[in-house]
Design an enzyme around this catalytic site. Structure first.
Site, PDB file in Angstrom:
ATOM      1  N   ASP A  81     -39.836  -1.765  -2.880  1.00  0.00           N
ATOM      2  CA  ASP A  81     -38.683  -1.394  -3.705  1.00  0.00           C
ATOM      3  C   ASP A  81     -37.654  -2.517  -3.648  1.00  0.00           C
ATOM      4  O   ASP A  81     -36.915  -2.653  -2.665  1.00  0.00           O
ATOM      5  CB  ASP A  81     -38.082  -0.087  -3.198  1.00  0.00           C
ATOM      6  CG  ASP A  81     -36.918   0.401  -4.067  1.00  0.00           C
ATOM      7  OD1 ASP A  81     -36.553  -0.312  -5.018  1.00  0.00           O
ATOM      8  OD2 ASP A  81     -36.378   1.483  -3.776  1.00  0.00           O
ATOM      9  N   SER A 103     -30.526   6.661 -11.006  1.00  0.00           N
ATOM     10  CA  SER A 103     -30.620   6.766  -9.552  1.00  0.00           C
ATOM     11  C   SER A 103     -29.798   5.712  -8.834  1.00  0.00           C
ATOM     12  O   SER A 103     -29.477   5.860  -7.661  1.00  0.00           O
ATOM     13  CB  SER A 103     -32.077   6.669  -9.104  1.00  0.00           C
ATOM     14  OG  SER A 103     -32.623   5.403  -9.422  1.00  0.00           O
ATOM     15  N   HIS A 127     -33.494  -0.561  -5.674  1.00  0.00           N
ATOM     16  CA  HIS A 127     -32.376   0.159  -5.075  1.00  0.00           C
ATOM     17  C   HIS A 127     -31.861  -0.612  -3.873  1.00  0.00           C
ATOM     18  O   HIS A 127     -32.364  -1.681  -3.548  1.00  0.00           O
ATOM     19  CB  HIS A 127     -32.839   1.572  -4.688  1.00  0.00           C
ATOM     20  CG  HIS A 127     -33.307   2.361  -5.858  1.00  0.00           C
ATOM     21  ND1 HIS A 127     -34.622   2.340  -6.307  1.00  0.00           N
ATOM     22  CD2 HIS A 127     -32.641   3.167  -6.707  1.00  0.00           C
ATOM     23  CE1 HIS A 127     -34.735   3.101  -7.380  1.00  0.00           C
ATOM     24  NE2 HIS A 127     -33.544   3.613  -7.643  1.00  0.00           N
TER      25      HIS A 127
END
Length: 455
Positions: free
Chosen positions: A412, A167, A415
């Site tokens: 998070d 990802s 990312h």
């Protein structure tokens, strides 16, 4: 730091508490998305990079006339050097530098670009600070031009580029789409509705952009959605190609390959269709070979797949991994990434498991490059690790969803916000494309010289 040859597999005979510590981040990976892998970043080992130009040329050149060259120094001994990516002396290492303010940024917003993934749409979900978008990468000894979308599209006119990885690879592709949106938006040209295998077409430039999702780069199968640590259990066939991408690459002019974060999950390793060991699988009578074993073998097989394709003539860019930056606790114990400024290059270092994984990546890349060269294939190192190590401020944190949403998502720190630090990866890529012609000519001349000497 001097690159080491051979394997670097370390035994894992940890007590249960440590086992949980290492595997906990991958619970977050599962909860965020099946395609949101990451790894924990806790630098503690000395890593310093210098440039050939800073040694041999006191005047900083423009990087538009330079190739990529890297010298890694072990400790304080400036005489212990290993050139990772071959280039002639006096040229600049664009991957070694600092982040400096750039008040002209950002060059797109979440209002102007539809390609931003929801969990990286930090401004939409209320991130209060904006300075994380306003930095650019400044190599030591030269200037790295900011991304020019029109120039990029002219360079890739009539060509095709595919991302292969997890990802974070998708994160990179979406960043590129947003940067290019100032010139043109692509149309969906996918051959399947599966979001893991998307294709985009820039009609005006006849340029195709694609993503092949392959978190482990080799053939893999989820054996247990829960697994021994409630993060899933995957069977990895370390000597078998992942044909979902390896059979598709012949038509592409450029590949950008990356992986790493999913190797912290519980894994069972197979070779020649036989179970040979595992990583944190907690199965009786199955030896723990550690993640390093599977990591090395997977990259070796992936590169072998590329080198074995008779009709593949493209350039393979290998992107090294980018760190996560949890501080103040684990991901589910209040750990977060709340910094609002980049680190300076002397404020943090790469270390621990991450250093080991980085070395494995570099070693396997070098082996693949040597093998590929025998049949005329080109490999390029897109080394983003050091730059992203310095960007703890660039993650979504809790700004990947509305606070009132009833979703099981945690901070998070894996990312990257869009716009954000990951946009610099396109600066690197464009610079490498611009210097490709000169570098290819130099390699041909070098190869000719070697043949003449052998006569």
């Amino acid at each position: 730091m001097k690159l080491r040859a051979g394997t670097h597999e370390l035994p894992f005979t940890k007590p249960p508490k440590v086992v949980l510590l290492v595997t906990i981040p991958f619970i977050l990976l599962t909860l965020i998305s099946i395609c949101h892998p990451f790894k924990y970043w806790q630098p503690n080992t000395y890593l310093k990079s210098i440039t050939l130009s800073s040694v041999n040329n006191p005047d900083p050149p423009s990087s538009s006339s330079s190739s990529v060259s890297r010298v890694i120094v072990s400790g304080n001994n400036a005489d212990t050097r290993t050139v990772v990516d071959a280039a002639s002396a006096g040229e600049c290492d664009i991957f070694s530098g600092e982040w400096v303010p750039n008040r002209r940024a950002p060059y797109y917003t979440n209002q102007t670009c539809w390609a931003i993934h929801e969990h990286q749409n930090c401004m939409k979900y209320g991130r209060p600070d904006t300075d994380f978008m306003r930095w650019r990468w400044k190599p030591f000894g030269c200037e790295l031009p900011l991304f020019n979308p029109a120039q990029f599209l002219e360079l890739v006119r009539g060509k095709s580029l595919a991302f292969v990885g997890d990802s974070v690879a998708r994160n990179q592709m979406q960043s590129l789409i947003c940067l290019l949106s100032r010139v043109e938006y692509p149309i969906d040209a996918s051959y399947t509705p599966d979001e893991h295998f998307k294709r985009w077409k820039y009609v005006t430039y006849n340029f195709t952009l694609a993503i092949f999702t392959s978190p482990h780069l080799v053939k893999a199968k989820e054996a247990d959605a829960d697994g021994p640590t409630h993060t899933g259990l995957f069977n990895l066939y370390l000597d078998e190609f992942d044909e979902q991408w390896t059979t598709q690459i012949d038509e592409f002019d450029y590949l950008i390959v990356s992986a790493g974060h999913w190797f912290f999950r519980p894994l069972v390793f197979y070779e020649k269709q036989r179970q040979v060991g595992c990583h944190f699988c907690r199965l009786e009578n199955v030896p723990d070979l550690t993640k390093f074993y599977g990591f090395r073998k997977a990259f070796r097989t992936a590169f072998s797949a590329i080198n074995s394709r008779k009709n593949y003539k493209g350039i393979t860019y290998f992107r090294t991994f980018a760190p996560s930056h949890f501080e103040g606790g684990l991901w589910n114990e209040g750990g977060n990434c709340v910094r609002t400024r980049p680190f300076l290059s002397n404020e943090t270092t790469l270390g621990g498991d991450d250093m080991e994984l980085y070395l494995i990546q570099i070693e396997e890349f070098q082996k693949a490059e040597r093998e590929g060269r025998k049949r005329g294939l080109k490999y390029r190192l897109l080394d983003t690790t050091q730059a992203m190590l310095l960007r703890p401020d660039g993650h979504p944190s809790r700004y990947g969803h509305w606070p009132e949403e009833k979703v099981v998502l945690y901070n998070d720190c894996v990312h990257w916000c869009l716009p954000g630090p990951i946009d610099a990866w396109s600066d690197f890529l464009l610079e490498m494309l611009k210097t490709e012609g000169r570098r290819s000519r130099e390699e041909k001349l070098s190869s000719s010289d070697k043949r003449l000497r052998a006569i």
